[in-house]
Every structure is written in C-alpha cells, then in structure tokens.
Design a protein around this motif. Sequence first.
Motif, mmCIF file in Angstrom:
data_model
loop_
_atom_site.group_PDB
_atom_site.id
_atom_site.type_symbol
_atom_site.label_atom_id
_atom_site.label_comp_id
_atom_site.label_asym_id
_atom_site.label_seq_id
_atom_site.Cartn_x
_atom_site.Cartn_y
_atom_site.Cartn_z
ATOM 1 N N GLU A 87 0.957 -1.238 0.032
ATOM 2 C CA GLU A 87 0.032 -0.023 0.014
ATOM 3 C C GLU A 87 0.742 1.301 -0.007
ATOM 4 N N ALA A 88 2.149 1.112 0.636
ATOM 5 C CA ALA A 88 3.101 2.318 0.505
ATOM 6 C C ALA A 88 3.948 2.131 -0.667
ATOM 7 N N GLY A 89 3.410 1.462 -1.821
ATOM 8 C CA GLY A 89 4.106 1.187 -2.920
ATOM 9 C C GLY A 89 5.504 0.588 -3.223
ATOM 10 N N LYS A 90 5.991 -0.204 -2.066
ATOM 11 C CA LYS A 90 7.048 -0.813 -2.109
ATOM 12 C C LYS A 90 7.025 -2.233 -2.657
ATOM 13 N N HIS A 91 7.896 -2.680 -3.369
ATOM 14 C CA HIS A 91 8.159 -4.034 -3.972
ATOM 15 C C HIS A 91 8.272 -5.088 -2.589
ATOM 16 N N MET A 108 -2.923 -10.712 0.671
ATOM 17 C CA MET A 108 -1.620 -10.337 0.342
ATOM 18 C C MET A 108 -1.509 -10.161 -0.965
ATOM 19 N N GLN A 109 -1.853 -11.101 -1.926
ATOM 20 C CA GLN A 109 -1.967 -11.158 -3.386
ATOM 21 C C GLN A 109 -2.956 -9.955 -3.936
ATOM 22 N N GLU A 110 -4.045 -9.615 -3.455
ATOM 23 C CA GLU A 110 -4.982 -8.745 -3.838
ATOM 24 C C GLU A 110 -4.276 -7.176 -3.395
ATOM 25 N N ALA A 111 -3.470 -7.221 -2.321
ATOM 26 C CA ALA A 111 -2.715 -5.897 -2.198
ATOM 27 C C ALA A 111 -1.619 -5.536 -3.066
ATOM 28 N N VAL A 112 -0.573 -6.432 -3.488
ATOM 29 C CA VAL A 112 0.374 -6.201 -4.519
ATOM 30 C C VAL A 112 -0.031 -5.909 -5.728
ATOM 31 N N GLY A 116 0.116 -2.591 -7.765
ATOM 32 C CA GLY A 116 1.111 -2.699 -8.986
ATOM 33 C C GLY A 116 2.710 -2.843 -8.482
ATOM 34 N N VAL A 117 2.880 -3.496 -7.513
ATOM 35 C CA VAL A 117 4.271 -3.626 -7.046
ATOM 36 C C VAL A 117 4.608 -4.863 -7.361
ATOM 37 N N ILE A 118 6.018 -5.181 -7.377
ATOM 38 C CA ILE A 118 6.646 -6.473 -7.704
ATOM 39 C C ILE A 118 6.714 -7.259 -6.630
ATOM 40 N N HIS A 119 6.351 -8.425 -6.848
ATOM 41 C CA HIS A 119 6.192 -9.552 -5.530
ATOM 42 C C HIS A 119 6.792 -10.838 -5.682
ATOM 43 N N VAL A 340 12.278 -6.432 -10.768
ATOM 44 C CA VAL A 340 12.086 -5.042 -10.375
ATOM 45 C C VAL A 340 12.578 -4.189 -11.555
ATOM 46 N N ASP A 341 13.541 -4.418 -12.053
ATOM 47 C CA ASP A 341 14.093 -3.603 -13.079
ATOM 48 C C ASP A 341 13.113 -3.663 -14.466
ATOM 49 N N LYS A 342 12.551 -4.686 -14.708
ATOM 50 C CA LYS A 342 11.782 -4.791 -15.841
ATOM 51 C C LYS A 342 10.461 -4.688 -15.783
ATOM 52 N N GLY A 343 9.914 -4.700 -14.505
ATOM 53 C CA GLY A 343 8.418 -4.500 -13.982
ATOM 54 C C GLY A 343 7.779 -5.632 -14.103
ATOM 55 N N TYR A 344 8.196 -7.021 -13.963
ATOM 56 C CA TYR A 344 7.406 -7.936 -13.911
ATOM 57 C C TYR A 344 7.829 -8.685 -12.453
#
Length: 387
Positions: A87-91, A108-112, A116-119, A340-344
């Motif tokens: 929720e704070a935008g952290k991966h 947890m899955q719904e939150a990430v 839109g954060v990497i998990h 993290v770098d490539k967004g997935y």
Amino acid sequence: MIGYKFMGKAHSHAYRDVSFYFDPAVEPVLQVLCGRNEENVKEAAAKMGWKSYETDWRKLIEREDIDLIDVVTPNNSHAEIAIAAAEAGKHVFCEKPLAMTLEQSQRMQEAVEKNGVIHMINHNYRFVPAIQLAKKLIDSGRLGKIYHIRSTYLQDWIMDPQFPLVWRLSKEVCGSGSHGDLAAHSIDLARFLVGEFKEVNGILETFIKQRPIVEDSSGLSGKASSDQMGEVDVDDASVFMARFENGAIGTFEASRFAGGNRNGNRFEINGEKGSIRWDMENMNNLEIFFLDDEPGLQGFRTINCTEEIHPYAGAYWPAGHIIGYEHTFINLTLELLNGVDKGYSPSPNFIDGVRNQAVLAAVEKSSRSRQWVSISELLQNQKTTAL
C-alpha cells in the motif's frame, strides 16, 4: 529487510554476493535492517553489511529511499507487513509460507496486484541448477507424460522431548508445523515440475504434546526458561496423497521426527519415457533414467549439474566445483532484481504463494474431515466467503 536471524542471514548474503557472480539489472543497496531487539539488530546490521538499523518496521514503510521490503519475520506478521508495504508502493519479497491462512494469502495477493508492485516468495529450492535442469527435461518432453511424484522432506531437530517450545512449534506464530515449514517447499517444487494439484487426502500428527517453555528462540534453536511446560499445537508430521490436474498422482511426507535426516528434501518423478531423482543433501546432482537407453545399460545416471550448460552454474566455478545452499538464494535474488528492473514479478510470486497455501489448507481440512478435498472447490468457497 525486516528480520535478521536464519533467513535474514541467507538473504543478506545473497544481496551482497549477487553482483559478484552475476550482472543484475539493478544493484542492491542494503539500506536498513529491522528487528525488535535494538542491541541484537544493531550487531547483525554491522556484521551483515547493512547501512543502518531500525526497531520499528512501520518507519521503513514510510522511507522514500527504500524500494523493496524483504520480510523474513515469523509467519504471523507476513500479511500485515506485506500489505502495508504494498500500500506504500514498495516491492515485496516474502518468506514462505506466504501467510498463516489461505484468506490471509489472498489478501496479500490482492494488495500487491492492486498497488502494482513487484512481488516474490522465497522458495529457493527452485533455483538449484539440478532442479532447473529437471524442469527443462520435463518441459521438453524427455520424460513424456508424468505419472508419479514421490516427495519427502524429513528432519529430526525436535525429536528430543525436552527440546523447548520455540516459535516454530506455536500455532499462533507459525500457523502449522512441519506442514507449513517443510511440506510448503515440496508443494512448490511439485507445482513447478509436475503441475497444479487437483485434490488431496492427508493426515497431520503431533507426537510430543508438551514441551518446556522457551526463554529465547533463535533460528532452529532455543533455551528452556524453566521446568514449566507448554502445549504443542502444531503438527510434527504431515503425510498426504495427491492427484494433479494433468492426471499424475503423488505422495508427500514432511516430518521433524525422521532420525538421521538433517535436511532430507527429496523427490522422485516418474514419466512414460524416464525418471528423475533429487536429494537436497546432494543438491548438485540430478539422477536421470531414460527408458530408451540400450538394454543392458539401463539405469539411473548421475549428472553433476556444475557445467556451463546447466542453469546458473556457469556464473560460479569450473565443472565439478560444487555450489551450496547459499547460492540458491543468490540465483533467486538475481531473478528478483531483474524483475524489479523490468517491471514483472518473477515466479514464484504471491500467485504461487496463494496456490501453495490452498494445498496446505486442503490437507489440513482433509486431516480433520478424513476425506479428499478439491483445491479448486476450496479456492472457490474461500472466494465466495470473502464476497
């Protein structure tokens, strides 16, 4: 990183060494280590190479110089920390099992996903070169249709009835015993190599019902505070059968009462064209059998997965110079940083964590009901209940 003991040490080592062996897309910076005991976390931060330390994880969530939150705390705090971080935008990178319950894991899955954060979840055994080779063989069809998986994860570190009641033996902290701690890894490897579970039928058993109250607990050890006893309310052993969506069947056993087994994470997979076997205590080797080998010369061959052609192995040493447990975390960390770098979100991620949690929950339900439990029905019922 929140937490700093057994897994904190493994994760810290991976962050420090990943750029020594590989060229990750982003360079990790060890900004801050968090733990409740200021004296201990300060010492750990200095030893493991962290720039600073903190005693309140909520302060980490607010910091603008932190992009990734690594959760290596006991299981009962995974959901709260991971959801707040997302929720704070952290991966978010989280230890396994993902949560205490299936419902927690789904939140947890719904939150990430919502934020839109990497998990990613830490199932490091996927990243053993031998396991990666097994995956290639199966996916390429070399074993043909998969018929069986036989999986065991056996340990013996709590066999002494006087071993204290550490947090891994308390349901309110860990959720389950050998089942969530050990079988979770076996379930993830089975899903990775064989496919999705369809239904399970299992039993959970607790052999030692009471243990001395613990004074201090660290990693897999603890010190009894007195002669006072406390109740063990998690399983010592988990045994279950499974059917998979693709028609394969499997048997799974996890136990902390298997004398002589320090970390006996093993499996055998049988297909129409061949078989493979793997043993964590000899993790560099994959045993392979092909049915079309010449008669008279058939049998399991041992492949030492340390050559450049083997996944990840080429980044380390010359062939035959084996790698160890710690390198599985380095390999996983490489994928995390690249994601993290490539967004997935690399697999295993929170989607895998939820699927694993569903199998864990289904076995627990089966143990209570003494019936087969469908994974899809369990997930659907959980979704309906949530609505």
